[in-house]
Design an enzyme around this catalytic site. Structure first.
Site, PDB file in Angstrom:
ATOM      1  N   CYS A 284      45.278  55.815  34.537  1.00 31.25           N
ATOM      2  CA  CYS A 284      46.172  56.955  35.259  1.00 31.25           C
ATOM      3  C   CYS A 284      45.864  58.230  34.258  1.00 31.25           C
ATOM      4  O   CYS A 284      46.661  58.964  33.708  1.00 31.25           O
ATOM      5  CB  CYS A 284      47.521  56.533  34.899  1.00 31.25           C
ATOM      6  SG  CYS A 284      48.181  56.023  33.413  1.00 31.25           S
TER       7      CYS A 284
ATOM      8  N   GLY B 254      54.075  45.389  35.462  1.00 28.90           N
ATOM      9  CA  GLY B 254      54.081  44.307  36.644  1.00 28.90           C
ATOM     10  C   GLY B 254      53.827  44.987  37.847  1.00 28.90           C
ATOM     11  O   GLY B 254      53.597  44.563  39.023  1.00 28.90           O
TER      12      GLY B 254
HETATM   13  N1  SAM Z   1      49.094  47.448  34.979  1.00 28.85           N
HETATM   14  C1  SAM Z   1      50.463  47.694  34.864  1.00 28.85           C
HETATM   15  C2  SAM Z   1      51.379  48.150  36.040  1.00 28.85           C
HETATM   16  O1  SAM Z   1      50.745  48.377  36.969  1.00 28.85           O
HETATM   17  O2  SAM Z   1      52.685  48.051  35.617  1.00 28.85           O
HETATM   18  C3  SAM Z   1      50.372  48.968  33.969  1.00 28.85           C
HETATM   19  C4  SAM Z   1      49.474  48.419  32.713  1.00 28.85           C
HETATM   20  S1  SAM Z   1      49.434  49.913  31.556  1.00 28.85           S
HETATM   21  C5  SAM Z   1      48.488  51.219  32.113  1.00 28.85           C
HETATM   22  C6  SAM Z   1      48.385  49.046  30.211  1.00 28.85           C
HETATM   23  C7  SAM Z   1      48.761  47.842  29.519  1.00 28.85           C
HETATM   24  O3  SAM Z   1      47.756  47.304  28.818  1.00 28.85           O
HETATM   25  C8  SAM Z   1      50.059  48.005  28.658  1.00 28.85           C
HETATM   26  O4  SAM Z   1      50.988  47.109  29.032  1.00 28.85           O
HETATM   27  C9  SAM Z   1      49.404  47.818  27.446  1.00 28.85           C
HETATM   28  O5  SAM Z   1      50.563  47.102  26.566  1.00 28.85           O
HETATM   29  C10 SAM Z   1      48.197  46.845  27.771  1.00 28.85           C
HETATM   30  N2  SAM Z   1      47.376  47.124  26.278  1.00 28.85           N
HETATM   31  C11 SAM Z   1      47.673  47.627  25.395  1.00 28.85           C
HETATM   32  N3  SAM Z   1      46.347  47.476  24.535  1.00 28.85           N
HETATM   33  C12 SAM Z   1      45.736  46.638  24.993  1.00 28.85           C
HETATM   34  C13 SAM Z   1      44.551  45.753  24.778  1.00 28.85           C
HETATM   35  N4  SAM Z   1      44.136  46.127  23.610  1.00 28.85           N
HETATM   36  N5  SAM Z   1      44.193  44.892  25.535  1.00 28.85           N
HETATM   37  C14 SAM Z   1      44.843  44.687  26.705  1.00 28.85           C
HETATM   38  N6  SAM Z   1      45.858  45.196  27.164  1.00 28.85           N
HETATM   39  C15 SAM Z   1      46.238  46.252  26.291  1.00 28.85           C
END
Ligand code: SAM
Length: 481
Positions: free
Chosen positions: A256, A139
């Site tokens: 990232c 989040g």
């Molecule tokens: N935006 C968040 C933050 O700023 O706290 C961090 C997001 S993290 C980099 C990427 C997110 O994408 C994770 O929570 C992960 O569970 C989710 N994710 C994993 N596979 C995915 C998919 N196939 N489609 C969409 N989201 C996915």
């Protein structure tokens, strides 16, 4: 009150223990050879400084909640690209800070705060927007978007992995923006919302190279095959995301990581295959952010932050949204609320907060700002299980048992009975202990610290019940000294 007082000392604080382990680890870690080789190609002579920087402690930064003042940032070094971002001189035990629990700030890696500047430049209008954060947990970016977006906007924070939705919801509850809603879908499940959103953020799951300094696990999980897999998955997510952007709207892509496969090559694919117009961002040289062909890269040896990549696009084609709204919030199997209960709820909200309410079969009352009702009905019609609205509480007879979500909301009335607790008392409350309040009025009371709500208590006269949700309880052992 005297019985409540205790001097707290930290015993085996998890944050501190983790930090010690991490520091030791980093001084001895070896980077995967294939990663080093690719970074050498990318950075040339700069590589050795990059490598040395990875062996240093990562900076700690927080972003203040402009809707919840309560943190004293005097004397802290500002993050140059975010008006509410600050560096801390060292990592405190955030769990022991009641202002953190109250949503006064979010602990966020500094580089990623630059999205605020990108948005300011690319979306100068102050019109209400429909915003989607497609990969939202835990989040960080959603709270940034919630604070940035123009008044009247709606933010939908989506996280496909169910087990990560709890932390997302909790962080958004703490942040308190009533115009933010959550859901949990695969990006392809949004297909009935093509052209609906003015802004879509894809902060994609990635190989995490930019977190090597902060998170040793990212090094263990890295491999060239994983990079390939991430890149392909990102394209799938992006292909679904592009269709959701309204003509003239914006897609923001971030990772990232550093490698070209996940970053600029995907950005190039968005420009060439998906026909998006890529946007230039004007970034002061002294910020140390490097322009790539399509996007921008933060490197830890050029700025005080971790590795982060972002690229911004305009949807110049696209199809305008043509869906129909649901007649009522059908997916929640909800019914409208009795007028008398609606009137009772108004007393719990700020006088400027004009909400509509619905009641779930389990009697929980949910609410949202009335001006967002039509958009929420569109979302309800288009998504398999609709979206989660914000919890107000549940009626027991005529009386409302208020929800934690309501306590944390910035739409709550400022006139409700409240008790200001000092740090030690706040920590007792946050450990879900019962506390004594002989002089407080009977009935529902907000526990506050520095004027920020922590949760609900009910004073029965002979005892005070602590209504902090079990999942919010501080589990860390805090020893009385
Ligand atoms: N935006 C968040 C933050 O700023 O706290 C961090 C997001 S993290 C980099 C990427 C997110 O994408 C994770 O929570 C992960 O569970 C989710 N994710 C994993 N596979 C995915 C998919 N196939 N489609 C969409 N989201 C996915």
């Amino acid at each position: 009150m005297a019985q409540n007082r205790a001097i707290f000392t930290l015993k085996n604080g998890r944050d501190a223990a983790r930090r010690t382990a991490r520091t030791t680890y980093y001084l001895t870690v070896n980077l995967p050879p294939a990663f080093s080789a690719s970074m050498q190609t990318q950075l040339g002579a700069d590589f050795s400084l990059f490598e040395k920087t990875l062996a240093t402690e990562p900076p700690v930064s927080i972003r203040l909640n402009p809707a919840k003042r309560g943190y004293d940032a005097a004397g802290l070094a500002p993050v140059p690209w975010h008006p509410e971002g600050y560096y801390l001189p060292e990592r405190p035990v955030f769990t022991l800070d009641p202002v953190f629990h109250a949503g006064g700030y979010y602990v966020q890696e500094a580089s990623s705060m630059v999205l605020h500047e990108v948005l300011d430049q690319c979306v100068p209008s102050k019109y209400p927007l429909r915003v989607l954060d497609l990969c939202a947990a835990p989040g960080g970016k959603s709270t940034l978007l919630a604070s940035w977006m123009p008044e009247g906007s709606l933010l939908l924070a989506n996280e496909v992995i169910r087990s990560r939705v709890t932390v997302l919801k909790e962080n958004l509850e703490r942040w308190g923006s009533p115009d933010t809603f959550t859901c949990s879908y695969d990006p392809e499940a949004f297909s009935k919302l093509n052209g609906f959103f003015d802004l879509v953020l894809v902060d994609a799951p990635c190989s995490g190279e930019g977190l090597f300094r902060k998170d040793p696990d990212a090094i263990q999980e890295w491999s060239p095959e994983h990079v390939q897999l991430c890149s392909a998955r990102q394209r799938r997510i992006l292909a679904a995301a592009v269709k959701l952007v309204a003509p003239g709207g914006m897609l923001l892509y971030s990772t990232c990581t550093y490698n070209e496969l996940e970053n600029d090559q995907n950005a190039q694919w968005l420009a060439e295959n998906q026909k998006l117009t890529h946007l230039d961002i004007d970034l002061p040289t002294e910020w140390g952010i490097n322009a790539r062909d399509y996007g921008y890269q933060c490197y830890p040896h050029h700025l005080r932050g971790e590795g982060f990549y972002f690229a911004a696009f305009r949807q110049t084609r696209g199809v305008p949204f043509s869906g129909k709204p649901a007649r009522y919030m059908d997916k929640l199997k909800s019914k409208s609320l009795h007028k008398r209960e609606e009137a009772a709820l108004a007393d719990w909200l700020d006088e400027d907060a004009d909400f509509f309410f619905v009641q779930r079969p389990d009697d929980t009352v949910l609410g949202a700002p009335r001006h967002l009702k039509e958009d929420l009905l569109f979302l309800d019609a288009a998504l398999p299980q609709g979206v989660w609205l914000r919890e107000m509480g549940a009626f027991k007879g005529k009386d409302l048992i208020p929800a934690q979500d309501l306590a944390m909301s910035t739409a709550i009335s400022a006139d409700l009975p409240a008790v200001e607790l000092d740090r030690e008392m706040s920590l007792l409350f946050l450990k879900k202990e019962s506390i004594l309040l002989p002089e407080a009025p009977k009935g529902w009371l907000l526990a506050q610290h520095r004027g920020l709500n922590l949760g609900w208590m009910k004073n029965l006269g002979n005892r005070v019940n602590n209504y902090l949700p079990k999942d919010w309880r501080i589990r860390m052992e805090i020893r009385e000294g």
